[in-house]
Design a protein around this motif. Sequence first.
Motif, PDB file in Angstrom:
ATOM      1  N   ARG A 251       0.833  -1.206   0.000  1.00 20.17           N
ATOM      2  CA  ARG A 251       0.000   0.000   0.000  1.00 20.17           C
ATOM      3  C   ARG A 251       0.866   1.253   0.000  1.00 20.17           C
ATOM      4  O   ARG A 251       0.653   2.181  -0.788  1.00 20.17           O
ATOM      5  N   ILE A 252       1.878   1.268   0.845  1.00 19.57           N
ATOM      6  CA  ILE A 252       2.776   2.417   0.913  1.00 19.57           C
ATOM      7  C   ILE A 252       3.513   2.588  -0.411  1.00 19.57           C
ATOM      8  O   ILE A 252       3.646   3.708  -0.921  1.00 19.57           O
ATOM      9  N   ALA A 253       3.978   1.494  -0.993  1.00 21.12           N
ATOM     10  CA  ALA A 253       4.684   1.575  -2.277  1.00 21.12           C
ATOM     11  C   ALA A 253       3.772   2.150  -3.356  1.00 21.12           C
ATOM     12  O   ALA A 253       4.191   3.010  -4.148  1.00 21.12           O
ATOM     13  N   ARG A 254       2.521   1.711  -3.403  1.00 22.18           N
ATOM     14  CA  ARG A 254       1.565   2.236  -4.395  1.00 22.18           C
ATOM     15  C   ARG A 254       1.322   3.727  -4.196  1.00 22.18           C
ATOM     16  O   ARG A 254       1.293   4.500  -5.157  1.00 22.18           O
ATOM     17  N   GLU A 255       1.133   4.122  -2.947  1.00 20.37           N
ATOM     18  CA  GLU A 255       0.878   5.535  -2.653  1.00 20.37           C
ATOM     19  C   GLU A 255       2.063   6.411  -3.049  1.00 20.37           C
ATOM     20  O   GLU A 255       1.890   7.464  -3.661  1.00 20.37           O
ATOM     21  N   GLU A 256       3.257   5.985  -2.691  1.00 17.60           N
ATOM     22  CA  GLU A 256       4.452   6.766  -3.002  1.00 17.60           C
ATOM     23  C   GLU A 256       4.711   6.813  -4.503  1.00 17.60           C
ATOM     24  O   GLU A 256       5.069   7.859  -5.049  1.00 17.60           O
ATOM     25  N   ALA A 257       4.548   5.694  -5.188  1.00 16.04           N
ATOM     26  CA  ALA A 257       4.765   5.657  -6.637  1.00 16.04           C
ATOM     27  C   ALA A 257       3.761   6.551  -7.350  1.00 16.04           C
ATOM     28  O   ALA A 257       4.111   7.248  -8.314  1.00 16.04           O
ATOM     29  N   ALA A 258       2.521   6.576  -6.896  1.00 16.08           N
ATOM     30  CA  ALA A 258       1.475   7.379  -7.532  1.00 16.08           C
ATOM     31  C   ALA A 258       1.763   8.875  -7.415  1.00 16.08           C
ATOM     32  O   ALA A 258       1.333   9.654  -8.257  1.00 16.08           O
TER      33      ALA A 258
END
Length: 67
Positions: free
Chosen positions: A40-47
């Motif tokens: 979830r954190i990776a998706r948020e940061e990448a977005a």
Amino acid sequence: RDAGLAGLLLTPTAHVRGGEAKVEITGEVPDVGARETALRIAREEAARVRPDVEIIDRISVGAAKVA
């Protein structure tokens, strides 16, 4: 960003080819909850950088020990 992930060895590796951006996350976590939090954190940061980044999950769930 999440205290529950402190001490876990998770490695993000970014790849950009032909206009496609991918981030591969490798490592080991102690449980499924930690895995979901990390993704979830990776998706948020990448977005934040690019909304079309694909996250590739190579995180294994097992006997990871927090240092």
